[in-house]
Every structure is written in structure tokens, then in C-alpha cells.
Design a protein around this motif. Structure first.
Motif: not given
Length: 135
Positions: A51-62
Motif C-alpha cells: 500500500s505504501y509502495r504505490r504512493t512513492v513519487s516518480k521522481s523518487i523512483e527515478m
């Protein structure tokens, strides 16, 4: 193999700088993840509940991708933080992965079977496969 379980943002800054695997048991903000990467420069994996993984922003993923840090989805089943701050991946799971690899089984099959038996997610099994059993 041990996963450091972090249950609050205040705890991030008290971590050992040598931590490589961290499970965040709270919904992290971008600032929390930056703080974690800064506090633990050797970090390789950050694990979050689904549930928390889905809320991580694209900028943080990058950002994590550029730092070569894997962001995995998963839980630490049955872990009690009040007893131990680390979740240990059972040696039997690591041995099973090694056995299957020696037998020549494909990585996807190992991930699927061991994941089902151990309650660890396939991404974590894939990480263990590359770390504990070098090709």
C-alpha cells in the motif's frame, strides 16, 4: 541475511551507515527517502509494504534508480520490532535458493516457488539470488 526494520521517520537518522537492506514500516515522504539514502550511503534495497509502495513519487523512483537502489514491495511477516530491530531471512530459504540454482532451475521458477513457500516477495528472492549466489 538481515533486513533492518524502521518503524518511524525519527529512526532513520539513528541507523548504522552500513545498512544495505531496509524495510520502512511507515509511509515515507520524499524527504524521508532522501534522509535514508544520506544516512546509509551503502544502501542497496528499500522495501515498502504494498500500500505504501504505490504512493512513492516518480521522481523518487527515478532518484533511487540513478543511485542504483532497488525499491521493492513486500512485508516482514510475523516480525516484532519490540523484540529485534532486524528481520532475519531464514537460512533455510537461502539454502533452498542455492539448491535450486545448482539444479539449474530458471530464476523465475526459483522466485515463484521460494516466494510461495517463504512469504517473501519474488523481488526479494531475486535480490537474494543475485547477492547470495553469484552467477
Amino acid at each position: 541475511m538481515r533486513i533492518r526494520v524502521v518503524s518511524s521517520r525519527e529512526e532513520i537518522f539513528t541507523l548504522n551507515p552500513n545498512e544495505r537492506l531496509v524495510h520502512l514500516a511507515f509511509r515515507p515522504s520524499n524527504k524521508d527517502i532522501f534522509g535514508l539514502v544520506e544516512t546509509c550511503p551503502k544502501i542497496e534495497v528499500i522495501q515498502l509494504p504494498k500500500s505504501y509502495r504505490r504512493t512513492v513519487s516518480k521522481s523518487i523512483e527515478m532518484f533511487l534508480e540513478m543511485q542504483r537502489i532497488q525499491l521493492l514491495e513486500g512485508d516482514v511477516w510475523g516480525h516484532r520490532k519490540d523484540i529485534n530491530e532486524y528481520y532475519s531471512i531464514p537460512s533455510s530459504v537461502i539454502e533452498k535458493i542455492k539448491e535450486m540454482k545448482i539444479e539449474g532451475r530458471p530464476a523465475k521458477e526459483i522466485e515463484k516457488k521460494v516466494s510461495r513457500e517463504s512469504k517473501l516477495n519474488p523481488e526479494m528472492i531475486a535480490y537474494i539470488l543475485t547477492k547470495e549466489t553469484p552467477a
